[in-house]
Design a protein around this motif. Sequence first.
Motif, PDB file in Angstrom:
ATOM      1  N   UNK A   3       0.823  -1.200   0.000  1.00  0.00           N
ATOM      2  CA  UNK A   3       0.000   0.000   0.000  1.00  0.00           C
ATOM      3  C   UNK A   3       0.864   1.259   0.000  1.00  0.00           C
ATOM      4  N   UNK A   4       1.988   1.222   0.704  1.00  0.00           N
ATOM      5  CA  UNK A   4       2.842   2.406   0.795  1.00  0.00           C
ATOM      6  C   UNK A   4       4.271   1.961   1.049  1.00  0.00           C
ATOM      7  N   UNK A   5       5.220   2.616   0.395  1.00  0.00           N
ATOM      8  CA  UNK A   5       6.635   2.370   0.635  1.00  0.00           C
ATOM      9  C   UNK A   5       7.103   3.258   1.790  1.00  0.00           C
ATOM     10  N   UNK A   6       7.980   2.707   2.636  1.00  0.00           N
ATOM     11  CA  UNK A   6       8.473   3.420   3.814  1.00  0.00           C
ATOM     12  C   UNK A   6       9.897   3.879   3.546  1.00  0.00           C
ATOM     13  N   UNK A  33      15.241   9.068  11.166  1.00  0.00           N
ATOM     14  CA  UNK A  33      14.447  10.262  11.352  1.00  0.00           C
ATOM     15  C   UNK A  33      12.973   9.909  11.217  1.00  0.00           C
ATOM     16  N   UNK A  34      12.139  10.897  11.006  1.00  0.00           N
ATOM     17  CA  UNK A  34      10.706  10.669  10.852  1.00  0.00           C
ATOM     18  C   UNK A  34      10.444   9.873   9.577  1.00  0.00           C
ATOM     19  N   UNK A  35       9.700   8.768   9.645  1.00  0.00           N
ATOM     20  CA  UNK A  35       9.433   7.983   8.441  1.00  0.00           C
ATOM     21  C   UNK A  35       8.505   8.733   7.493  1.00  0.00           C
ATOM     22  N   UNK A  36       8.629   8.430   6.226  1.00  0.00           N
ATOM     23  CA  UNK A  36       7.787   9.053   5.216  1.00  0.00           C
ATOM     24  C   UNK A  36       7.147   7.945   4.385  1.00  0.00           C
ATOM     25  N   UNK A  37       5.846   8.097   4.097  1.00  0.00           N
ATOM     26  CA  UNK A  37       5.105   7.114   3.317  1.00  0.00           C
ATOM     27  C   UNK A  37       4.884   7.623   1.903  1.00  0.00           C
ATOM     28  N   UNK A  38       5.074   6.748   0.931  1.00  0.00           N
ATOM     29  CA  UNK A  38       4.780   7.044  -0.473  1.00  0.00           C
ATOM     30  C   UNK A  38       3.759   6.026  -0.959  1.00  0.00           C
ATOM     31  N   UNK A  39       2.498   6.457  -1.143  1.00  0.00           N
ATOM     32  CA  UNK A  39       1.432   5.540  -1.545  1.00  0.00           C
ATOM     33  C   UNK A  39       1.732   4.957  -2.919  1.00  0.00           C
ATOM     34  N   UNK A  40       1.400   3.684  -3.095  1.00  0.00           N
ATOM     35  CA  UNK A  40       1.679   2.992  -4.360  1.00  0.00           C
ATOM     36  C   UNK A  40       0.609   3.313  -5.400  1.00  0.00           C
ATOM     37  N   UNK A  41       0.849   2.858  -6.619  1.00  0.00           N
ATOM     38  CA  UNK A  41      -0.073   3.116  -7.733  1.00  0.00           C
ATOM     39  C   UNK A  41      -1.404   2.399  -7.561  1.00  0.00           C
ATOM     40  N   UNK A  42      -1.438   1.389  -6.696  1.00  0.00           N
ATOM     41  CA  UNK A  42      -2.707   0.691  -6.470  1.00  0.00           C
ATOM     42  C   UNK A  42      -3.788   1.628  -5.959  1.00  0.00           C
ATOM     43  N   UNK A  43      -3.390   2.743  -5.322  1.00  0.00           N
ATOM     44  CA  UNK A  43      -4.357   3.661  -4.726  1.00  0.00           C
ATOM     45  C   UNK A  43      -4.678   4.833  -5.644  1.00  0.00           C
ATOM     46  N   UNK A  86      -3.853   7.731   4.166  1.00  0.00           N
ATOM     47  CA  UNK A  86      -2.442   8.008   4.400  1.00  0.00           C
ATOM     48  C   UNK A  86      -2.193   8.390   5.857  1.00  0.00           C
ATOM     49  N   UNK A  87      -3.073   9.222   6.418  1.00  0.00           N
ATOM     50  CA  UNK A  87      -2.925   9.597   7.818  1.00  0.00           C
ATOM     51  C   UNK A  87      -3.091   8.396   8.739  1.00  0.00           C
ATOM     52  N   UNK A  88      -4.045   7.547   8.415  1.00  0.00           N
ATOM     53  CA  UNK A  88      -4.242   6.350   9.237  1.00  0.00           C
ATOM     54  C   UNK A  88      -3.065   5.402   9.168  1.00  0.00           C
ATOM     55  N   UNK A  89      -2.474   5.229   7.969  1.00  0.00           N
ATOM     56  CA  UNK A  89      -1.311   4.360   7.839  1.00  0.00           C
ATOM     57  C   UNK A  89      -0.111   4.942   8.582  1.00  0.00           C
ATOM     58  N   UNK A  90       0.036   6.266   8.553  1.00  0.00           N
ATOM     59  CA  UNK A  90       1.149   6.891   9.276  1.00  0.00           C
ATOM     60  C   UNK A  90       1.011   6.681  10.778  1.00  0.00           C
ATOM     61  N   UNK A  91      -0.211   6.826  11.300  1.00  0.00           N
ATOM     62  CA  UNK A  91      -0.430   6.591  12.733  1.00  0.00           C
ATOM     63  C   UNK A  91      -0.164   5.134  13.086  1.00  0.00           C
TER      64      UNK A  91
END
Length: 911
Positions: A569-572, A580-590, A602-607
């Motif tokens: 769903x998202x690359x970390x 440092x603070x992780x960053x999420x990059x949503x995949x093309x599936x979304x 995205x906010x829910x996955x980050x939490x």
Amino acid sequence: MRAVLGPTNTGKTHLAIERMCGHSSGMMGFPLRLLAREVYDRVRAIKGDKQVALITGEERIEPPDARYFLCTAEAMPRSTGDVAFVALDEAQLGADPERGHIFTDRLLHARGREETMILGSATLEPMIKALIPRAEITSRPRFSTLSHAGVCKLSRLPKRSAVVAFSVEQVYAMAEALRRFRGGAAVVMGALSPETRNKQVAMFQSGEVDYIVATDAIGMGLNLDLDHVAFAALSKFDGRRKRRLTPSEMAQIAGRAGRHQRDGTFGTLSGTGKGHGEPLAFTDEEVYAIEEHKFAPLTHLFWRDADPRFDSLPALIADLEARPAQAVLRAAPEAIDMAVLRRLAEADTGRSVRGAGSVRRFWEACSLPDFRNLGVEQHARFVARLWDDLRGGYIGADFVAARIAELDRMQGDIDTLQGRIAAIRSWAYICQRPDWVLARDEMAARARAVEAKLSDALHARLTERFVNRRTTLLMKSLGQDASALPVTLEPDGHLTVEGLSIGRLEGFRFHVDPSAGVADRRMLLAAGEKALPALLANRAEWLLTQGLGELEISGGAIRWQGQGAGRALADITFPGHPFGAPRLALTRDLALLPDTAKARLEAGLAAWLDKQLEPLEPLRKLAEAARDPEAGSQARALVITLIEARGVISREEAGLENLPKDMRPYLRKLGVTFGALDIFAAPLLKPAPRRLLHALGLDLRPLNDAMLPVLAEGSWAKGRLPAGYRYAGSQAIRVDLAEKILRAAFDARAAVTAAKPKERNLAFRLDLALAVSVGLEDGNARRLLGSAGFRCDRARPLPEGAQGAPAPDRWHWRPRRPGEGDGQRSERRPDNRERTQARGNPRQAKDGRTKDGQAKDGQANRKPERDGSQPPRDGAQRRSRPAQAAARPPVDTGPARAGGAFDKLADLLKG
């Protein structure tokens, strides 16, 4: 004695069932196993399972207390008076050249104690009067009207129609055409098993398809909700020649149209004539006969002696060829059982048949039906092989089981499966014989089970080839308007339209059903994508509220197991600093997810990710210290080196000579342990943080999921020691436990030294119980201690015959001397490649292997060893090593350069 005669759809069979159920017991004979099974189910619903039996050549369901018997004509007993009621259905088949003698014999001899009923066509009336003069004859009119509808194109065929053809090729051609024009058709042929025919008929009856293509097998025993019967041919091959159907045969088939009070029609298909422009059509006389149910009466029935002599094969053949005494009976033409008997009697097989019992048994073998339609020659060979086994007694259960197992294969096309079904029907017939097969009941059950599986597979192949449910649905109701499709997301992830799958949703990606044709793919894809945004928004909401338990971190990404099929769903990523603070990059599936739902997801996955990263809190604290200017450059350098090594680094690589001692308490508060051999953060040696580092792709070294205290020899790949361990002889031990063992050794030495402070290099006793308790072998524990400078002098064993406890071993320790290589004193240190893998550099760790190359000890080079220098065994004195030929360079006491620590620190400060 009653004869109930009339055309189709007159309720004759229904009347017989009612009459039989009114008696204390009864028996009915039918021309087809399919029809016998249908009536068996009806009577069983009335009388119960324990009172009703089904007896056919291939299947026998006979409860001990059965009083009502539904049989095929061949399996029907020739008894008189055994049951109160007896009925014979379709008795006009006595005029059939192949099976007619069977029906004639049952017509003449099967009788009930209280009532006997003969059911058949009105053409049978003269035969009844001639053979059973005392029989009461009752004629029943047809419930509905049957009328001629003329010629019709296949593309304009009305719904609820049957197309009748008389060859397999023509049946397939008609079914393929209906699949293109109308979405598909059910298929019924005599070569199909009864189970397959039932499933195909059920598909038509339920309205799943509106058309059925059949041979003349449809004309007997199949009660269908048909409105129209269309003939694709009016001629058939009867086994001897190709001839035109008789009017009575036409009426038997056409009479399937119109059930109960609903009228029916019949006609022909255009384009199926003789090929020179002449259309296929009924004659006026044929139309009149069919509509008025007026046919030429039967002039004779076929007969064969059903109770021949079994003195010898010539006597048996003579009786079977004998002519009947009645004028209306004719000797039956040579059927296949008679042809097989004659052929084998003239061969070596028949010459060995002697005695009445053997002759009877041989005739029973020759009577095996030719289910496979092989013809006389090949069927005779099969019977000959069967007789070779029967001649000596029973056929072994192992042999029969092996033949059944050979047919228990569901692969293949329609013709292949039909061949297997025909073969398994032969073995089902063999297994039903009372004295042919050992373990008869078990083998019969196996044969029936395989036939059922093959029938299911054949039904699936027929449906797959001749029915396109999606095309039927789309053409019927929606045309080309894909947006109007009522798309539903099923619990298993399939997108369906009125129960038909158009694709599958894996996570948030839609896949069109791979079985869809090119013409359907665009429509299905458009239909799916039109409904996807709303469906994906609902799925994202469900994932955040109920499906977080199905998420996991793997391969540096958040993946959705379960409904997500493991899709990312998202690359970390950890930009800037490794922790440092992780960053999420949503995949093309979304990509098709609406913006509002995407932001919420995205906010829910980050939490969720923040909570999952809690086991790495010790590493985060180290990262914060590395960025703290107040910590001092030396401490920050060590912290950065420790972070790059993912929590574990040897003392040689740590650069401790550059760290002021007053900074050590500060680092200890951060969870850093300064061990005898390693510098490490103990909380990071637990299973959870190690697994998390591996899942994030930040530590590419091998992982031991449970982080066991000790690893046995051979539990890791050569040169690929799991992270967090060091070698201990042939085993490996977790570094925090190694430090615990070494600390106990230093404490034991300190106790002795404190008692005698003026003496140097005192010997002391050391208990290895702690090392053994965690799983280290005794010899490997000594090697681990040897790598930290401890030397063991083995005590002398007790002399032979001496009593008492043996003397304990004596241990010594000496500190490292300047310039002494680690290869002399300690375990092998990780080389540059291992350090690169610990930092998570995939380019350097691509091959996943680590060699024991050269490493540094301060600035001294050494020759790598697998286990380092080992202490001497059995009390042997350590031999002094010869001096190196080349002088070692002096130890560098300047700023630490191990692992590029200050370079990393400089980059961090610039950031």
